[in-house]
Every structure is written in structure tokens, then in C-alpha cells.
Design an enzyme around this catalytic site. Structure first.
Site, short mmCIF file in Angstrom:
data_model
loop_
_atom_site.label_atom_id
_atom_site.label_comp_id
_atom_site.label_asym_id
_atom_site.label_seq_id
_atom_site.Cartn_x
_atom_site.Cartn_y
_atom_site.Cartn_z
N HIS A 296 7.76 -1.43 0.69
CA HIS A 296 7.19 -2.77 0.80
C HIS A 296 6.21 -3.03 -0.34
O HIS A 296 6.17 -4.14 -0.91
CB HIS A 296 6.48 -2.91 2.15
CG HIS A 296 5.76 -4.20 2.33
ND1 HIS A 296 4.38 -4.28 2.24
CD2 HIS A 296 6.20 -5.45 2.56
CE1 HIS A 296 4.01 -5.53 2.43
NE2 HIS A 296 5.08 -6.26 2.62
N GLU B 21 8.18 -3.91 -3.38
CA GLU B 21 8.68 -5.29 -3.31
C GLU B 21 7.63 -6.28 -3.81
O GLU B 21 7.92 -7.21 -4.56
CB GLU B 21 9.07 -5.61 -1.87
CG GLU B 21 9.43 -7.05 -1.60
CD GLU B 21 8.86 -7.55 -0.28
OE1 GLU B 21 8.26 -8.65 -0.27
OE2 GLU B 21 9.01 -6.83 0.73
N HIS B 22 6.38 -6.06 -3.40
CA HIS B 22 5.29 -6.93 -3.86
C HIS B 22 5.10 -6.83 -5.37
O HIS B 22 4.90 -7.83 -6.05
CB HIS B 22 3.98 -6.55 -3.16
CG HIS B 22 3.78 -7.19 -1.83
ND1 HIS B 22 2.76 -8.06 -1.57
CD2 HIS B 22 4.49 -7.09 -0.68
CE1 HIS B 22 2.83 -8.47 -0.31
NE2 HIS B 22 3.87 -7.89 0.26
N GLU C 272 -2.52 -8.14 4.55
CA GLU C 272 -1.31 -8.37 5.35
C GLU C 272 -1.28 -7.43 6.56
O GLU C 272 -0.93 -7.83 7.67
CB GLU C 272 -0.07 -8.16 4.48
CG GLU C 272 1.24 -8.50 5.16
CD GLU C 272 2.43 -8.32 4.24
OE1 GLU C 272 3.56 -8.57 4.71
OE2 GLU C 272 2.26 -7.92 3.07
#
Length: 420
Positions: free
Chosen positions: A47, A50-51, A127
Site C-alpha cells: 500500500h 501504491e502511494h 489514513e
């Protein structure tokens, strides 16, 4: 509409579907590297990666990436799932070459600038904090964890804050080197697309990418268990998980029909009996999720501290009664919901592109819509009753509860109730 599949010499697969009458297209790169491909010390890095894809490449700064896609009115995004990471764009037909170039650039040429890593680390920690403050979100992570404990499939996609706080540039580059290989990538496009043009562009953009052997993926092992967090919230968030078939198993469609008639809409059993008849909750639903080698059927409801015991017990009572009571009419209604959902989803280029990529990843081909519909229509009362009976007989379950849950029954009590 025509589906075509090609493979490049380095193993990259290209799949497209031309949709006549569309002026736009969705193009994307799906990588079979999600959070279940992480080692324990890497949890959250897929993840994080991905950022970082949007934070600058050798040719473009982060701002230039954003401006390039928005200069043509397009949309660029990404997501990480348990088994895949996707990078995709929606653009007009004339801008498909630009979208392909941007996607190849952010995936193959990220610079992982240390300053950008620190900035994005703070974004991801925010997040994670937001997820922890969203009870009807975090409770599903907990359910996944107790269903598949101490294994990649049970770990959260975002990762724990302490891991995210420690990731550095070397961690990101190592994960890319291990998993971001052309033989683990699927380039999918749907809408106003030309297959030959996309294959030619992919051949040029991904020419330098080389395949490499990947490590084994740890098999899923259903265990089941319980986690409850008592907190002074307005509602108790209740999730019950049951083992479901893997995506390629014959019973996968029976599980989908079962979940739909159990809690897939306003006419479903749980909605009618717990919300409409008893007023025990506002939201209640069931869904069946499938992975490569496992599945998880989830029931969710939000209710008050005073009603949680009744809601949990009546939910289990419904599971116990269903094998004997399920009728042809409700099975047919559930099939109709699944059929309509499938066909309506195919009206979107984005949904079609995702379906193309997932089918190629799972099946090695794109299944004709008629084939999927035929499998759904083959599920009758007998198949649903058999699946439901198996759940009752095995009495395997996972439970995650968050909120003022002091009165909530324990998992052992619910399993005894399920046994009758």
C-alpha cells in the site's frame, strides 16, 4: 464487443475489450502483488508503494504527473487489495497513449525521493488513524485477522503504524524488485481502445522489464476466533465471518447466492427479520468474498448496546434455519440480483477493465458473460441448502465486535446456538 489477449515476450499480458459507441477508455496495470505477498515485517509496504507511485519518476515530478492527466480532463488512481495492486486511468480515446505512458512511468520509474517518502508516510499514518476512528471499517480488518491469524491473508492492507513509520527507500525498492515483474503484470483496457495499438505501445514502454522467479505465496489457513473491543460508542459494530469457497471452486457461486438471499438487499432474510420485523438495526448485510485459495462470508450489523445480544442470537438462528427453510422463490430472487449486478457493471469501461484483469489473473482467460450467467443460473435450492447445511455442520466462525459490547454473546455461545 471484442475481447483480445496478447502476451509480450517478457511475459506481460495485454487484454482489451473494445466497446462501440464509447468516446472514453479505462486503461490500467494490475500487478499480482498485494498485501498477502508481504512478509510479516513488510506488512503495509504494498500500500505504501501504491502511494509512492504518484510522488515522482525519473521524467516527471509529482505535480507534473497530476497536471499531465488533468490537462486532458482524465483521472488517474490506484488501489491495493489483498492479492493485487492496480494503477489505472480514465481518459478520452485520443489520450489513451498518454495514459499508458503515465502508468508505465509511475510503475517502472519511481524515484522514491526520501523527502517524498517522509511526506507520504505522514499521509498514510493519517489514513491509518482515520480507519481506526471508523468503527464500521476497522472491524472488518479485525474479522479478517481472527479468521486467518498469523498469516499474510489476515494482516491489514494499510499495515500497522509502527511498520509504516519504519519503512525506507531500500524497503520499497526491494519489494519492487521482487514482485513488480512483467510476468506478474496484466495491462487491461476497455472502451474506445485499439488492441494492436495498445500492444505496440506496451511493447515499447515495458521492453526493458525482465521476468524473474517469484517466491511462494503462503497458503491461507482458516482458523477462526474472536476479537472484541469494548468502547463507548453510539453503536455496537458486529461482524460474523464464516468460511467460504475459493474463487475457482465450484461452490463459489452457491456462496454468492446464499449471501445475497441471506443479507444482500431489502428482501433478504436478515434485513426483513432483524430490521423490518424487529427493528434491531439500521444497517445489516451479508457478502461473500473469494480469494485464490480461501473465502470469507461476512455478516455485518450495527446496533445498540441493549439490542446486541438479541441481534447476534437471531442472526445465528437464521443461519441454522436456512438449510431447511430456503425456497425456490428466494433463490431465484437472489440469482436475479446477481445477474443484474453483473450486467449493469459491464456498462462501465472501468468495471470491464478490472474484470478483464482479474479474469486473466485468476483463470488465464476472460470468461464470456454467458458462461458466468450460466453458472449463476445453475445454482438452485438444492445447492444453496447444501452450502448452508455445511456451514451449520462445521460450526466454524470468526467474530469481531467493536463498541459498547459488554452484553454481546461470546463466539463459543454462538457456535453452540448454531449447532442447535
Amino acid at each position: 464487443m471484442t475481447v483480445r489477449i496478447s502476451s509480450l515476450a517478457n511475459g506481460l499480458r495485454v487484454v482489451t475489450e473494445r466497446m462501440p459507441g464509447f468516446d472514453s477508455a479505462t486503461v490500467g496495470l494490475w500487478v499480482t502483488a498485494g498485501n498477502r505477498h508481504e512478509r510479516a515485517e513488510q506488512n503495509g509496504i504494498a500500500h505504501f508503494l501504491e502511494h509512492m507511485a504518484f510522488k515522482g519518476t525519473r521524467r516527471r515530478t509529482a505535480r507534473q504527473i497530476a497536471e499531465a492527466i488533468e490537462d486532458v480532463g482524465g483521472y488517474l488512481n490506484a488501489y491495493t487489495s489483498r492479492e493485487m495492486t492496480a494503477y489505472y486511468a480514465r481518459v478520452l480515446a485520443r489520450d489513451v497513449p498518454l495514459a499508458l505512458d503515465l502508468i508505465a512511468d509511475i510503475v517502472l520509474e519511481p524515484v522514491f525521493d526520501p523527502a517524498e517518502i517522509e511526506t507520504e508516510r505522514h499521509v498514510i499514518l493519517q489514513e491509518i488513524g482515520q480507519a481506526l476512528d471508523t468503527p464500521d471499517d476497522i472491524v472488518f480488518d479485525w474479522l479478517q485477522e481472527v479468521a486467518f491469524p498469523d498469516q499474510p491473508l489476515g494482516r491489514p492492507i494499510l499495515g500497522p503504524a509502527e511498520r509504516v513509520a519504519a519503512f525506507g527507500r531500500d524497503d520499497l525498492t526491494a519489494f519492487v524488485a521482487e514482485h513488480y515483474r512483467p510476468d506478474r503484470m496484466i495491462l487491461a483496457a476497455a472502451g474506445a481502445v485499439d488492441h494492436e495499438a495498445i500492444v505496440a505501445a506496451a511493447g515499447a514502454l515495458f521492453a526493458a522489464a525482465r521476468p524473474a522467479p517469484g517466491g511462494p505465496v503462503e497458503p491461507a489457513r482458516w482458523r477462526g476466533g474472536e476479537r472484541r473491543e469494548v468502547k463507548d460508542l453510539e453503536q455496537v459494530h458486529f461482524t460474523l465471518g464464516l468460511p467460504a469457497p475459493a474463487i475457482r471452486e465450484d461452490a463459489a457461486h452457491a456462496a454468492q447466492v446464499y449471501a445475497t438471499l441471506l443479507g444482500g438487499g431489502m428482501s433478504s432474510r436478515l434485513f426483513q427479520k432483524l430490521r423490518e420485523d424487529r427493528g434491531l438495526c439500521y444497517a445489516i448485510y451479508a457478502q461473500a468474498g473469494a480469494f485464490a485459495d480461501a473465502g470469507l462470508l461476512t455478516i455485518y450489523a450495527g446496533t445498540s448496546a441493549e439490542e446486541i445480544a438479541a441481534l447476534a442470537e437471531l442472526t445465528v438462528d437464521e443461519l441454522r434455519r436456512l438449510p431447511e427453510e430456503v425456497g425456490e422463490a428466494e433463490v431465484a430472487r437472489a440469482r436475479a440480483q446477481l445477474r443484474a449486478g453483473l450486467l449493469m457493471g459491464l456498462e462501465s469501461p472501468s468495471s470491464r477493465a478490472e474484470r478483464l484483469a482479474r479474469d486473466v489473473a485468476v483463470w488465464g482467460r476472460v470468461r464470456p458473460t454467458a458462461e458466468i450467467l450460466e453458472r449463476i443460473e445453475a445454482v438452485g435450492r438444492v445447492e444453496v441448502a447444501a452450502f448452508a447445511e455445511g456451514l451449520v455442520e462445521r460450526q466454524e466462525a470468526a467474530l469481531a465486535i467493536y463498541g459498547p459490547a459488554a452484553a454481546a454473546p461470546e463466539l463459543a455461545a454462538l457456535k453452540r446456538r448454531l449447532a442447535g
